[in-house]
Scaffold this motif. Structure first.
Motif, PDB file in Angstrom:
ATOM      1  N   MET A 271       0.824  -1.202   0.000  1.00  0.00           N
ATOM      2  CA  MET A 271       0.000   0.000   0.000  1.00  0.00           C
ATOM      3  C   MET A 271       0.860   1.256   0.000  1.00  0.00           C
ATOM      4  SD  MET A 271      -3.028   1.293  -0.145  1.00  0.00           S
ATOM      5  CE  MET A 271      -4.331   0.213   0.473  1.00  0.00           C
ATOM      6  N   LYS A 272       1.953   1.262   0.758  1.00  0.00           N
ATOM      7  CA  LYS A 272       2.853   2.417   0.773  1.00  0.00           C
ATOM      8  C   LYS A 272       3.441   2.638  -0.620  1.00  0.00           C
ATOM      9  CE  LYS A 272       5.952   2.690   4.072  1.00  0.00           C
ATOM     10  NZ  LYS A 272       7.219   2.496   4.835  1.00  0.00           N
ATOM     11  N   ALA A 274       2.121   1.774  -3.472  1.00  0.00           N
ATOM     12  CA  ALA A 274       1.076   2.243  -4.383  1.00  0.00           C
ATOM     13  C   ALA A 274       0.767   3.717  -4.156  1.00  0.00           C
ATOM     14  CB  ALA A 274      -0.181   1.401  -4.200  1.00  0.00           C
ATOM     15  N   VAL A 275       0.770   4.139  -2.883  1.00  0.00           N
ATOM     16  CA  VAL A 275       0.496   5.542  -2.570  1.00  0.00           C
ATOM     17  C   VAL A 275       1.594   6.437  -3.117  1.00  0.00           C
ATOM     18  CG1 VAL A 275       0.341   7.211  -0.687  1.00  0.00           C
ATOM     19  CG2 VAL A 275      -0.937   5.076  -0.556  1.00  0.00           C
ATOM     20  N   GLN A 278       1.295   6.726  -6.779  1.00  0.00           N
ATOM     21  CA  GLN A 278      -0.010   7.246  -7.189  1.00  0.00           C
ATOM     22  C   GLN A 278      -0.741   6.278  -8.123  1.00  0.00           C
ATOM     23  OE1 GLN A 278       1.140  11.274  -8.644  1.00  0.00           O
ATOM     24  NE2 GLN A 278       0.021  12.067  -6.885  1.00  0.00           N
ATOM     25  N   GLN A 279      -0.739   5.009  -7.742  1.00  0.00           N
ATOM     26  CA  GLN A 279      -1.431   3.973  -8.508  1.00  0.00           C
ATOM     27  C   GLN A 279      -2.835   3.797  -7.924  1.00  0.00           C
ATOM     28  OE1 GLN A 279       1.193   0.635  -8.076  1.00  0.00           O
ATOM     29  NE2 GLN A 279       2.675   1.409  -9.563  1.00  0.00           N
ATOM     30  N   ALA A 280      -3.774   4.574  -8.409  1.00  0.00           N
ATOM     31  CA  ALA A 280      -5.119   4.601  -7.829  1.00  0.00           C
ATOM     32  C   ALA A 280      -5.800   3.240  -7.901  1.00  0.00           C
ATOM     33  CB  ALA A 280      -5.963   5.651  -8.550  1.00  0.00           C
ATOM     34  N   GLU A 282      -4.417   0.240  -7.995  1.00  0.00           N
ATOM     35  CA  GLU A 282      -3.781  -0.677  -7.062  1.00  0.00           C
ATOM     36  C   GLU A 282      -4.169  -0.335  -5.622  1.00  0.00           C
ATOM     37  OE1 GLU A 282      -1.190  -3.808  -5.755  1.00  0.00           O
ATOM     38  OE2 GLU A 282      -2.370  -3.343  -7.546  1.00  0.00           O
ATOM     39  N   MET A 283      -4.298   0.954  -5.314  1.00  0.00           N
ATOM     40  CA  MET A 283      -4.712   1.367  -3.972  1.00  0.00           C
ATOM     41  C   MET A 283      -6.122   0.870  -3.677  1.00  0.00           C
ATOM     42  SD  MET A 283      -3.131   5.225  -4.159  1.00  0.00           S
ATOM     43  CE  MET A 283      -4.179   5.878  -2.863  1.00  0.00           C
ATOM     44  N   GLN A 287      -7.098  -1.788  -0.798  1.00  0.00           N
ATOM     45  CA  GLN A 287      -8.072  -1.388   0.214  1.00  0.00           C
ATOM     46  C   GLN A 287      -9.163  -2.446   0.354  1.00  0.00           C
ATOM     47  OE1 GLN A 287      -8.405   1.019   2.459  1.00  0.00           O
ATOM     48  NE2 GLN A 287     -10.508   0.490   3.018  1.00  0.00           N
ATOM     49  N   VAL A 300      -5.497   3.191   3.707  1.00  0.00           N
ATOM     50  CA  VAL A 300      -4.650   4.020   2.845  1.00  0.00           C
ATOM     51  C   VAL A 300      -3.972   5.072   3.712  1.00  0.00           C
ATOM     52  CG1 VAL A 300      -4.559   5.551   0.853  1.00  0.00           C
ATOM     53  CG2 VAL A 300      -6.211   3.669   0.909  1.00  0.00           C
ATOM     54  N   GLU A 303      -1.642  10.381   1.909  1.00  0.00           N
ATOM     55  CA  GLU A 303      -0.889  10.565   0.667  1.00  0.00           C
ATOM     56  C   GLU A 303       0.033  11.778   0.761  1.00  0.00           C
ATOM     57  OE1 GLU A 303      -2.993   9.974  -3.089  1.00  0.00           O
ATOM     58  OE2 GLU A 303      -4.746   9.322  -1.948  1.00  0.00           O
TER      59      GLU A 303
END
Length: 451
Positions: A271-272, A274-275, A278-280, A282-283, A287, A300, A303
């Motif tokens: 998750m870190k 992806a954040v 900025q891979q929306a 994947e986030m 989630q 999440v 950001e």
């Protein structure tokens, strides 16, 4: 079908969890820990780096009998001692936080998390402090080889202390080597805990960053004296080269370990990763996956803090890289080393850059694992003590004022000692020769060392 261990732990936590604390208490506790941990790390970074610098300088002085290098040991050693002494107080304050503000963490994971902290306090911290005292007060009482051995014991135990701290922090970021007994975590595999990749990679990264911090600090202080056309031009010319020629390789080591850590994020803390990237999509997928595994919640991390911390760290690295390459070229030329005053100003202004990079790196590391204190096992809201917002606010104000005063005092002492230059006062002063001639020693250049 076998159930994943994390699922079992999560279900147990949901069943046993205490009432959810006030959200304001959680936010205040996180802010307090961020401020105090960040404030303490300002001291740690310089202390670790300067310890290595002083030990290497004393090794050179001991083997070569170089009077100049012996004087360098005393000057930079005094700055190291000041930073260490004030930093000790900030470290003690840090210990109080776990019992006062985070009793959920100590109750659930204290058997694993607390073990490396206890070893660090008993073994590394006490040994380091004892031998540092012997080094400070034994300057003219021990032979030069014994005195050299003492500073190396101090340096190695300082690095060992940092390692044990990172064992604890690595466990929080990537919990390994544990088992669940009676609703609590217990140590099941010490080898796995001590060789945790989150610990080992962070240790290399921190060690490189500490040397980088010391390199920029030594170069900046030396540049100040060269800018003022100090009569100690040879002393600070050599010191500037020490700082510059240390900083560039230390920067490359820091970047190498940081790059490997970043590559591991996709598997350790997806998750870190992806954040930050900025891979929306994947986030959103992560989630949903975490909600199904651990129950409803926002998984999440912030950001702004996560991505902002990571980008600030990378920008600082880029600035230091370009400056570091230029520094090596300019320091290699005698004319620019002593006469290029604009470069001297630039070196002074660059002293905060390693601090900025390392603090923003810690923000990226710690804020990016939210909402977990122990990743995948214990949420932040379950780790906070059951304090009222008012109590937590009073604690935050007290700690903030205390740390601000300590940082201000440390900065004033370092600036005062650094501006005064290598004079016969404080560290290494021979009390056996105190006469009227030495009454104004603070204005007298350092005499030759007795190596």
């Amino acid at each position: 079908m076998a159930v994943h261990m994390h699922d079992l732990v999560a279900r147990h936590l949901l069943a046993q969890a205490p009432p959810v604390p006030d959200p304001e208490t959680v936010d205040l506790a996180r802010l307090q820990f961020a401020l105090t941990a960040g404030g303490h790390f300002l001291f740690v970074a310089l202390t670790l780096g300067l310890a290595v610098v002083v030990a290497c300088l004393q090794t050179r002085a001991t083997f070569s009998r170089s009077a100049l290098h012996a004087r360098m040991v005393r000057f930079w050693g005094q700055l190291y001692v000041i930073n260490y002494a004030v930093g000790i107080v900030t470290g003690i304050v840090m210990e109080f936080q776990f019992g006062m503000s985070w009793n959920g963490l100590t109750h659930y994971a204290g058997n694993v998390f607390g073990a490396p902290l206890a070893v660090e306090t008993v073994a590394a911290f006490f040994v380091e402090s004892t031998f540092l005292g012997l080094w400070i007060f034994g300057w003219h009482r021990f032979g030069r080889w014994v005195h050299l051995a003492m500073i190396w014991v101090v340096t190695l135990t300082a690095l060992l202390s940092a390692y044990w701290i990172l064992v604890a922090n690595g466990f929080l970021n990537h919990p390994v080597g544990h088992a669940v007994q009676g609703g609590r975590l217990v140590l099941a595999d010490a080898g796995a805990l001590l060789t945790n990749p989150s610990t080992l990679l962070a240790f290399g990264h921190i060690l490189g960053g500490a040397l980088l911090t010391a390199g920029f600090f030594v170069a900046g202080v030396s540049a100040y004296h060269l800018f003022r056309r100090s009569s100690e031009w040879e002393f600070f010319g050599k010191s500037l080269r020490v700082g510059v020629f240390l900083a560039l390789p230390a920067l490359l080591v820091t970047a190498a370990f940081g790059g490997v850590q970043f590559a591991e994020l996709a598997s350790l803390q997806p998750m870190k990763s992806a954040v930050f990237s900025q891979q929306a999509a994947e986030m959103a997928r992560l989630q949903a996956e975490l909600t199904a595994r651990y129950g409803p919640g926002d998984y999440v991390p912030s950001e702004a803090w996560t991505r902002g911390g990571g980008l600030t760290m990378l920008i600082s690295f880029a600035l230091m890289l370009y400056l570091g390459i230029g520094n090596v070229v300019l320091a290699s030329l005698r004319a620019t080393l002593y006469r290029f005053r604009f470069w001297h100003l630039l070196l002074m202004a660059a002293v905060p850059l390693p601090y900025l990079a390392m603090i923003s790196g810690w923000i990226f590391r710690e804020a990016g694992r939210q909402p977990w204190v122990v990743y995948g096992l214990l949420k932040t809201e379950d780790a906070v003590s059951g304090l009222s917002p008012g109590t937590m606010r009073a604690s935050l104000i007290t700690f903030t004022v205390l740390f601000a005063l300590l940082i201000a005092v440390n900065g004033w002492l370092l600036l005062r000692c650094a501006r005064r230059g290598p004079v016969d006062a404080g560290l290494g002063h021979d009390d056996r020769e105190d006469t009227e001639e030495h009454a104004h020693a603070c204005a007298v250049p350092l005499p030759l060392a007795r190596y």
